[in-house]
Write a protein that holds these residues in place. Structure first.
Motif, short mmCIF file in Angstrom:
data_model
loop_
_atom_site.label_atom_id
_atom_site.label_comp_id
_atom_site.label_asym_id
_atom_site.label_seq_id
_atom_site.Cartn_x
_atom_site.Cartn_y
_atom_site.Cartn_z
N LEU A 40 -3.13 -27.21 6.68
CA LEU A 40 -3.17 -27.70 8.32
C LEU A 40 -1.81 -28.04 8.54
O LEU A 40 -1.44 -29.40 8.25
N LEU A 41 -1.25 -27.32 9.61
CA LEU A 41 0.00 -27.90 10.08
C LEU A 41 -0.09 -28.53 11.48
O LEU A 41 -0.91 -28.27 12.37
N CYS A 42 0.81 -29.46 11.67
CA CYS A 42 0.95 -30.20 12.79
C CYS A 42 2.40 -29.72 13.21
O CYS A 42 3.07 -30.20 12.95
N ASN A 43 2.25 -29.00 14.70
CA ASN A 43 3.74 -28.54 14.96
C ASN A 43 3.62 -28.53 16.52
O ASN A 43 3.15 -27.75 17.09
N PRO A 44 4.58 -29.18 17.15
CA PRO A 44 5.16 -30.31 16.28
C PRO A 44 4.46 -31.48 15.50
O PRO A 44 3.27 -31.52 15.92
N HIS A 45 5.23 -32.19 14.67
CA HIS A 45 4.68 -33.06 14.00
C HIS A 45 4.48 -34.63 14.48
O HIS A 45 5.23 -35.04 15.03
N ASN A 46 3.08 -34.97 14.38
CA ASN A 46 2.70 -36.30 14.76
C ASN A 46 2.57 -37.20 13.34
O ASN A 46 1.55 -36.81 12.66
N PRO A 47 3.07 -38.14 13.37
CA PRO A 47 4.03 -38.99 14.08
C PRO A 47 5.75 -39.16 14.13
O PRO A 47 5.84 -39.66 15.03
N THR A 48 5.75 -38.15 13.48
CA THR A 48 7.37 -38.19 13.30
C THR A 48 8.42 -37.50 14.44
O THR A 48 9.43 -37.67 14.60
N GLY A 49 7.70 -36.75 15.27
CA GLY A 49 8.02 -36.00 16.12
C GLY A 49 9.22 -34.78 15.78
O GLY A 49 10.02 -34.30 16.47
N LEU A 50 8.85 -34.53 14.46
CA LEU A 50 9.66 -33.37 13.98
C LEU A 50 9.41 -31.99 14.54
O LEU A 50 7.99 -31.84 14.71
N VAL A 51 10.43 -31.24 15.08
CA VAL A 51 10.21 -30.06 15.33
C VAL A 51 10.49 -28.97 14.11
O VAL A 51 11.74 -29.01 13.79
N HIS A 52 9.61 -28.38 13.83
CA HIS A 52 9.59 -27.44 12.55
C HIS A 52 10.70 -26.29 12.74
O HIS A 52 10.64 -25.73 13.81
N ALA A 53 11.49 -26.25 11.68
CA ALA A 53 12.51 -25.05 11.80
C ALA A 53 11.89 -23.85 11.69
O ALA A 53 10.80 -23.63 10.74
N ALA A 54 12.27 -22.72 12.51
CA ALA A 54 11.46 -21.41 12.67
C ALA A 54 11.47 -20.90 11.17
O ALA A 54 10.73 -20.39 10.46
N GLU A 55 12.65 -21.10 10.36
CA GLU A 55 12.68 -20.35 8.99
C GLU A 55 11.71 -21.18 8.16
O GLU A 55 11.14 -20.45 7.20
N ASP A 56 11.33 -22.51 8.10
CA ASP A 56 10.52 -23.21 7.33
C ASP A 56 8.97 -22.49 7.61
O ASP A 56 8.26 -22.49 6.73
N LEU A 57 8.85 -22.41 8.92
CA LEU A 57 7.36 -21.87 9.48
C LEU A 57 7.51 -20.49 8.74
O LEU A 57 6.34 -20.12 8.31
N SER A 58 8.35 -19.72 8.71
CA SER A 58 8.34 -18.28 8.20
C SER A 58 8.23 -18.36 6.89
O SER A 58 7.14 -17.45 6.16
N ALA A 59 8.85 -19.34 5.90
CA ALA A 59 8.43 -19.47 4.55
C ALA A 59 7.19 -19.87 4.47
O ALA A 59 6.54 -19.51 3.37
N LEU A 60 6.62 -20.75 5.00
CA LEU A 60 5.31 -21.23 4.87
C LEU A 60 4.33 -20.04 5.21
O LEU A 60 3.29 -19.96 4.51
N ALA A 61 4.56 -19.18 5.94
CA ALA A 61 3.58 -18.07 6.31
C ALA A 61 3.72 -17.04 5.06
O ALA A 61 2.54 -16.49 4.65
N ASP A 62 4.89 -16.89 4.49
CA ASP A 62 4.90 -16.10 3.28
C ASP A 62 4.12 -16.73 2.12
O ASP A 62 3.52 -15.67 1.49
N LEU A 63 4.03 -18.08 1.92
CA LEU A 63 3.48 -18.58 0.88
C LEU A 63 1.84 -18.43 1.13
O LEU A 63 1.38 -18.06 0.03
N ALA A 64 1.46 -18.53 2.52
CA ALA A 64 0.01 -18.41 2.72
C ALA A 64 -0.19 -17.13 2.42
O ALA A 64 -1.37 -16.86 1.76
N LYS A 65 0.38 -16.03 2.77
CA LYS A 65 0.08 -14.68 2.65
C LYS A 65 -0.13 -14.38 1.22
O LYS A 65 -1.08 -13.80 0.61
N GLY A 66 0.80 -15.01 0.39
CA GLY A 66 0.98 -14.66 -1.22
C GLY A 66 -0.04 -15.28 -1.91
O GLY A 66 -0.44 -14.64 -2.82
#
Length: 384
Positions: free
Chosen positions: A163-189
């Motif tokens: 369960l991803l929060c994008n952007p992140h509440n409460p930190t205001g983090l904007v996730h890096a595209a490369e991190d999101l891509s790596a997350l997708a690869d993990l989920a696929k695997g």
């Protein structure tokens, strides 16, 4: 850049929403994620026009909202959406629960990333799943990012959704595209699903635009389901309308298996307001982002001047500030102390995840600079 000024405090106190009815009038209410800015005029006019024509029946389906959102998403977010792949419902939380129910088995683990919007914990259990906490890596001083190794371990241990929060509440983090891509690869695997709450996306500051999860890769489109709405960016939380968005045959099968009634939970006024927001609200949103930008920087100055030792990282998105108040010595839940002794209501830090939320609180800075300054002064004066 023009700014949208917040309404005067006396006018705000005539509102009947949760933010303004949960506390006595001597409290500055800054916990609930509602903005103090006046409604965008095109949205107000659309709602008034609906009242004038007695247009208070059932909404006409997802397609009008989806067709309004698609060009908004393409223009402002770089997100190409097929309106045929959108199903509306009442709100983002409801969409999250419905998607989790259809992508995990009872008792399966769902990864959440504290500090995180407190209802995430409840939404996972409402869906019949088990919360698996993988806190964000980093912190206020160096900034946060996804703990990809922790997420990999959780998926290897049997978790079947993130369960991803994008952007992140409460930190205001904007996730890096490369991190999101790596997350997708993990989920696929691991054969897992990523359910991504993207409701704060339009509230990313122009210097740090966010990356919608479904745009990062073919793998993300395969494993991902996005849920978003106009409600946060345009302050429409009380008008129920959200969108479940898919971008693959796999995602389509999950979305299309929803019960018929899920779509009909969207409100007519939510649909009308959302369409007006996406088609005519851009100038207002630009002004709000400029006002939030001013306030996020003002808060840093106020803290440096009046609350040395309190730690705060300027958020790149949202209008929420995650504060480390440990230096004040107000215990695990400094929000409780601030409410009693400073008459300032903040969101309870431990509720965002006890492992990382103790000594912290969340502050809503979508208010006037005067209210923000008064809140900081009250907190400073309460140090004793």
């Amino acid at each position: 850049m023009h700014r949208v000024p917040a309404d005067p405090i006396d006018l705000l106190r005539t509102r009947t929403s949760a933010k303004w009815r949960s506390y006595p009038d001597d409290v500055l209410p800054l916990p609930v994620a509602e903005m103090d800015y006046p409604l965008a005029e095109p949205i107000a006019e659309a709602l008034h026009a609906a009242i004038r024509r007695s247009d208070t029946g059932y909404h006409s389906g997802s397609r009008p909202v989806a067709e309004a959102f698609a060009p908004f998403a393409a223009r402002r977010l770089g997100w190409e959406i097929d309106p045929a792949r959108v199903t509306c419902t009442a709100d983002v939380s409801m969409g999250i629960v419905e998607m989790l129910r259809r992508t995990v088995q009872p008792g399966d683990g769902v990864v959440v990333m504290p500090p995180i919007y407190p209802p995430f914990f409840d939404l996972v259990t409402e869906a019949g799943a088990a919360v698996v906490e993988v806190p964000l890596a980093g912190g206020i001083d160096e900034g946060w990012r996804l703990d990809l190794l922790g997420i990999e371990a959780a998926l290897a241990g049997g978790a079947r959704a993130v369960l991803l929060c994008n952007p992140h509440n409460p930190t205001g983090l904007v996730h890096a595209a490369e991190d999101l891509s790596a997350l997708a690869d993990l989920a696929k695997g691991f054969g897992a699903t990523v359910v991504s709450d993207e409701v704060h996306g339009p509230l990313a500051q122009p210097a740090t635009p966010y990356t919608p999860f479904l745009t990062v890769s073919d793998e993300a489109r395969e494993v991902g389901i996005a849920i978003t709405a106009a409600t946060k960016a345009f302050n429409l939380a009380g008008l129920k309308a959200a969108m479940i968005v898919t971008a693959s045959d796999r995602g389509d099968r999950v979305r299309e298996a929803l019960p018929y009634e899920v779509e009909w939970r969207m409100g007519q006024f939510g649909a009308i307001a959302s369409i007006a927001a996406f088609t005519e609200g851009g100038s207002w949103l630009d002004g709000v982002l400029a006002s939030i930008d001013d306030n996020r920087r003002l808060l840093a100055d106020l803290i440096a001047d009046e609350l040395p030792g309190v730690r705060y990282r300027i958020p790149d998105a949202t209008y929420l500030a995650w504060l480390d108040l440990t230096a004040l010595g107000w215990g695990d839940d400094p929000a409780a102390y601030a409410l009693e002794h400073a008459k300032v209501a903040l969101a309870n830090g431990p509720a965002f995840g006890a492992s990382v939320g103790t000594g912290h609180a969340r502050l809503n800075l979508a208010c006037s600079p005067e209210v923000l300054a008064e809140a900081v002064t009250r907190i400073a004066d309460a140090r004793g």
